[in-house]
Motif scaffolding. Sequence first.
Motif, PDB file in Angstrom:
ATOM      1  N   PRO A  87      13.738 -26.556  14.399  1.00  0.00           N
ATOM      2  CA  PRO A  87      13.095 -27.687  14.443  1.00  0.00           C
ATOM      3  C   PRO A  87      11.771 -27.587  14.675  1.00  0.00           C
ATOM      4  CG  PRO A  87      14.385 -27.550  16.563  1.00  0.00           C
ATOM      5  CD  PRO A  87      14.425 -26.454  15.563  1.00  0.00           C
ATOM      6  N   HIS A  88      11.081 -26.626  15.205  1.00  0.00           N
ATOM      7  CA  HIS A  88       9.566 -26.639  15.640  1.00  0.00           C
ATOM      8  C   HIS A  88       8.806 -25.957  14.247  1.00  0.00           C
ATOM      9  CE1 HIS A  88      11.246 -22.848  16.903  1.00  0.00           C
ATOM     10  NE2 HIS A  88      10.367 -22.425  16.966  1.00  0.00           N
ATOM     11  N   LEU A  89       9.404 -25.440  13.334  1.00  0.00           N
ATOM     12  CA  LEU A  89       9.031 -24.639  12.278  1.00  0.00           C
ATOM     13  C   LEU A  89       9.096 -25.614  10.778  1.00  0.00           C
ATOM     14  CD1 LEU A  89      10.381 -20.977  12.689  1.00  0.00           C
ATOM     15  CD2 LEU A  89       8.256 -22.118  13.395  1.00  0.00           C
ATOM     16  N   THR A  90       8.218 -25.257   9.713  1.00  0.00           N
ATOM     17  CA  THR A  90       8.173 -25.972   8.539  1.00  0.00           C
ATOM     18  C   THR A  90       9.275 -25.243   7.985  1.00  0.00           C
ATOM     19  OG1 THR A  90       6.599 -24.501   7.846  1.00  0.00           O
ATOM     20  CG2 THR A  90       5.779 -26.445   8.578  1.00  0.00           C
ATOM     21  N   VAL A  91       9.512 -25.840   6.755  1.00  0.00           N
ATOM     22  CA  VAL A  91      10.535 -25.376   5.571  1.00  0.00           C
ATOM     23  C   VAL A  91      10.184 -23.942   5.397  1.00  0.00           C
ATOM     24  CG1 VAL A  91      11.399 -25.364   3.529  1.00  0.00           C
ATOM     25  CG2 VAL A  91      11.265 -27.446   4.613  1.00  0.00           C
ATOM     26  N   PHE A  92       8.666 -23.725   5.038  1.00  0.00           N
ATOM     27  CA  PHE A  92       8.111 -22.519   4.847  1.00  0.00           C
ATOM     28  C   PHE A  92       8.417 -21.358   5.666  1.00  0.00           C
ATOM     29  CE2 PHE A  92       5.022 -19.115   4.501  1.00  0.00           C
ATOM     30  CZ  PHE A  92       4.862 -18.831   3.208  1.00  0.00           C
ATOM     31  N   GLU A  93       8.116 -21.703   7.135  1.00  0.00           N
ATOM     32  CA  GLU A  93       8.318 -20.769   8.365  1.00  0.00           C
ATOM     33  C   GLU A  93       9.988 -20.589   8.470  1.00  0.00           C
ATOM     34  OE1 GLU A  93       6.154 -18.984   9.396  1.00  0.00           O
ATOM     35  OE2 GLU A  93       4.616 -19.893   8.307  1.00  0.00           O
ATOM     36  N   ASN A  94      10.646 -21.722   8.349  1.00  0.00           N
ATOM     37  CA  ASN A  94      11.985 -21.209   8.482  1.00  0.00           C
ATOM     38  C   ASN A  94      12.524 -20.392   7.672  1.00  0.00           C
ATOM     39  OD1 ASN A  94      14.248 -22.921  10.399  1.00  0.00           O
ATOM     40  ND2 ASN A  94      12.452 -24.507   9.778  1.00  0.00           N
ATOM     41  N   ILE A  95      12.189 -20.311   6.224  1.00  0.00           N
ATOM     42  CA  ILE A  95      12.591 -19.353   5.416  1.00  0.00           C
ATOM     43  C   ILE A  95      11.878 -18.100   5.468  1.00  0.00           C
ATOM     44  CG2 ILE A  95      12.511 -18.905   2.789  1.00  0.00           C
ATOM     45  CD1 ILE A  95      12.754 -21.649   2.276  1.00  0.00           C
ATOM     46  N   ALA A  96      10.742 -17.846   6.165  1.00  0.00           N
ATOM     47  CA  ALA A  96      10.042 -16.781   6.354  1.00  0.00           C
ATOM     48  C   ALA A  96      10.372 -16.423   7.528  1.00  0.00           C
ATOM     49  CB  ALA A  96       8.464 -17.019   6.098  1.00  0.00           C
ATOM     50  N   PHE A  97      11.234 -16.801   8.376  1.00  0.00           N
ATOM     51  CA  PHE A  97      11.614 -16.405   9.829  1.00  0.00           C
ATOM     52  C   PHE A  97      11.946 -14.887  10.038  1.00  0.00           C
ATOM     53  CE2 PHE A  97      14.283 -16.140  13.429  1.00  0.00           C
ATOM     54  CZ  PHE A  97      13.483 -16.613  14.550  1.00  0.00           C
ATOM     55  N   GLY A  98      12.816 -14.643   9.068  1.00  0.00           N
ATOM     56  CA  GLY A  98      13.648 -13.181   8.929  1.00  0.00           C
ATOM     57  C   GLY A  98      12.369 -12.202   8.465  1.00  0.00           C
ATOM     58  N   LEU A  99      11.458 -12.531   7.763  1.00  0.00           N
ATOM     59  CA  LEU A  99      10.529 -11.521   7.249  1.00  0.00           C
ATOM     60  C   LEU A  99       9.491 -11.430   8.361  1.00  0.00           C
ATOM     61  CD1 LEU A  99      10.112 -12.945   3.540  1.00  0.00           C
ATOM     62  CD2 LEU A  99      11.509 -11.065   4.264  1.00  0.00           C
ATOM     63  N   ARG A 100       9.261 -12.423   9.090  1.00  0.00           N
ATOM     64  CA  ARG A 100       8.223 -12.471  10.027  1.00  0.00           C
ATOM     65  C   ARG A 100       8.613 -11.481  11.306  1.00  0.00           C
ATOM     66  NH1 ARG A 100       3.633 -14.787   9.079  1.00  0.00           N
ATOM     67  NH2 ARG A 100       3.827 -16.862   8.268  1.00  0.00           N
ATOM     68  N   LEU A 101       9.980 -11.389  11.665  1.00  0.00           N
ATOM     69  CA  LEU A 101      10.692 -10.507  12.467  1.00  0.00           C
ATOM     70  C   LEU A 101      10.484  -9.157  11.977  1.00  0.00           C
ATOM     71  CD1 LEU A 101      14.208 -12.395  13.133  1.00  0.00           C
ATOM     72  CD2 LEU A 101      12.103 -12.563  14.428  1.00  0.00           C
ATOM     73  N   PRO A 130      12.077 -29.934   9.494  1.00  0.00           N
ATOM     74  CA  PRO A 130      13.438 -30.073   9.219  1.00  0.00           C
ATOM     75  C   PRO A 130      13.753 -31.710   9.157  1.00  0.00           C
ATOM     76  CG  PRO A 130      13.275 -28.204  10.621  1.00  0.00           C
ATOM     77  CD  PRO A 130      11.769 -28.838  10.405  1.00  0.00           C
ATOM     78  N   HIS A 131      13.262 -32.246  10.290  1.00  0.00           N
ATOM     79  CA  HIS A 131      13.702 -33.803  10.390  1.00  0.00           C
ATOM     80  C   HIS A 131      13.253 -34.455   8.923  1.00  0.00           C
ATOM     81  CE1 HIS A 131       9.403 -34.127  11.993  1.00  0.00           C
ATOM     82  NE2 HIS A 131       9.496 -35.316  11.411  1.00  0.00           N
ATOM     83  N   GLN A 132      12.393 -34.042   8.299  1.00  0.00           N
ATOM     84  CA  GLN A 132      11.933 -34.548   7.353  1.00  0.00           C
ATOM     85  C   GLN A 132      12.736 -34.639   5.935  1.00  0.00           C
ATOM     86  OE1 GLN A 132       7.952 -33.102   7.642  1.00  0.00           O
ATOM     87  NE2 GLN A 132       7.135 -35.318   7.892  1.00  0.00           N
ATOM     88  N   LEU A 133      13.755 -33.628   6.055  1.00  0.00           N
ATOM     89  CA  LEU A 133      14.655 -33.266   4.955  1.00  0.00           C
ATOM     90  C   LEU A 133      15.822 -34.013   4.970  1.00  0.00           C
ATOM     91  CD1 LEU A 133      13.970 -29.284   5.211  1.00  0.00           C
ATOM     92  CD2 LEU A 133      12.695 -30.949   3.973  1.00  0.00           C
ATOM     93  N   SER A 134      16.513 -34.043   3.458  1.00  0.00           N
ATOM     94  CA  SER A 134      17.675 -34.629   3.327  1.00  0.00           C
ATOM     95  C   SER A 134      18.858 -33.467   3.855  1.00  0.00           C
ATOM     96  CB  SER A 134      17.832 -34.892   1.960  1.00  0.00           C
ATOM     97  OG  SER A 134      17.975 -33.730   1.169  1.00  0.00           O
ATOM     98  N   GLY A 135      20.152 -33.935   3.746  1.00  0.00           N
ATOM     99  CA  GLY A 135      21.153 -32.856   4.293  1.00  0.00           C
ATOM    100  C   GLY A 135      21.208 -31.699   3.300  1.00  0.00           C
TER     101      GLY A 135
END
Lengths: 251, 289
Positions: A87-101, A130-135
């Motif tokens: 919830p504390h990350l944007t869509v971009f950062e959520n997707i990039a999470f594994g790459l950042r690791l 995330p709270h700004q997105l649809s299901g």
Amino acid sequence: MVLTVQEIGKCFGQQMVLQGVALSVAERQTLSVLGRSGCGKTTLLKIIAGLIAPDSGTVRLHGAEITKKPTEQRNVVYLYQEPLLFPHLTVFENIAFGLRLRRLPNNDLTHRTTRMLEHLELQAHAKKFPHQLSGGQKQRTAFGRAIIIAPDVLLLDEPFSSLDPETRASMQHLFKQLAQEYGIASLFVTHDLKEAILMGDSIGYMEAGKLTTFASRQEFINHPDYGARNEIEFWSSLRQQATNHDHAATV
Amino acid sequence: MSSKSNLDRAGFLLFLLLAILPMAAGLLYAASYSVGLAGLLSEGFTWEYWGRPFQEGNQIFASFAFSLGVALAATAITLLVALLLVLTVRRSLDSGLLAHLSTIPLALPGTVLAFVILQWCSGSGIAARAAYALGLLQTPAQFPGIVNDQYGVGIIIAQVMVGVPFFALLFTQLWHSQRISQLMELAQTIGATRAQRAMRVAVPLLLHRAFPTVMLHLVAVIGVYEVPLLLGVQSPQMISVLTMRNYAMFDLQQKPEAFICAILYTLLSLLLIAIAWRRMHRMDHEQSA
């Protein structure tokens, strides 16, 4: 085979949850596991992911045993029933999470994440939280986050159960497309018969901790015990009735 | 009109009468005093008192800087220790003996806590005597001065002792409500090591959610009174102690400065509370989505 599971057993206290479970998933294939709630599907997925230790049996990835390998070193991604975005990350950062690791160079990371966003038609939402997105958008983001690291196996635990029928259908289509495109082997757990048939290249049926697998969809459909044939006949007869009604109305 | 909305209206009026009006009246009086419109020595409107904080040797701004520094240091150490506790012994904090023990410092009045620290950490305290008895010091006076010191170490220790259990409990609650265990598991399957899970998931998420409370804690520590009164030094003083000293002095000419301190502290608090409210409003929106 990408994934091979042999004789997995698991007890929680006195309760036997899994008993002699065996399955295999070939490259680029999806195995649907159908079963009612509480039959042990989630426990099986968590054992394969390494989140729960089995009491017996082995899990192999590309032939190498990974039963005791730490979860983070398996390259097997587990997707929950809900998208569970950070919830504390944007869509971009959520997707990039594994790459950042994996400490990818910034240019490469941006390029790959942007491509994934385009693929998922989420470019316009990259900076949203995330709270700004649809299901459906949340679920697409969750897929992107899982697929971008090219996992050997993707484990999906009823990922569309919280979506409305329309979004669910479009997500099923998107998942098949992505799995094909990225060549991902997956294990898709569901309690929905139609979804199991639709998503799986092969199907397994789980009941009281025991898994029966079928080499092909047709074999499962033809089996008299699982109701697939009845379901198909029901919908076919309904369609026939509707066609007859339309024909009569036209005459 | 429904009885519920009548009750709401009555509650609001009561809040206005008992909380807002006395405070507003107090502030108005303080503002009047600080510009010479109230008080025994009042000689009519003047900005003279407001010029005093800028005069050389005046302690108001130094006191604000010291209070803010102590509050920031105490809050940062508190958060660090509470986060470490939650990341390492969260299950024990959930239930069991540690869960009960951790609440004890919360029940200690500030004065008692300050005396406990004085007894343990002063030059003639238990720790100094023990170190002397063990031959670690030549005289108890060699013990490092961590109470009544110019850096406010004693005050910081006292605030950390109260703050850590509070934030550890808050973080434990947030851990459940924000489903951090599940997010950590998910991150683990994506490839996050234990340290990465803590630094990229748990810590930022806990701090994000606790931010309004952190701001309110900061306000509370800046304004704390008994602890710096007992553990602080003459200069610099925490703003609350300086305000009270100016207010209670025989020299009535110092009183307007006390009110200036109070007004500045109120403005700083309101600013921090406004930031906390803004974040709370955003989080309500996030939760309801």
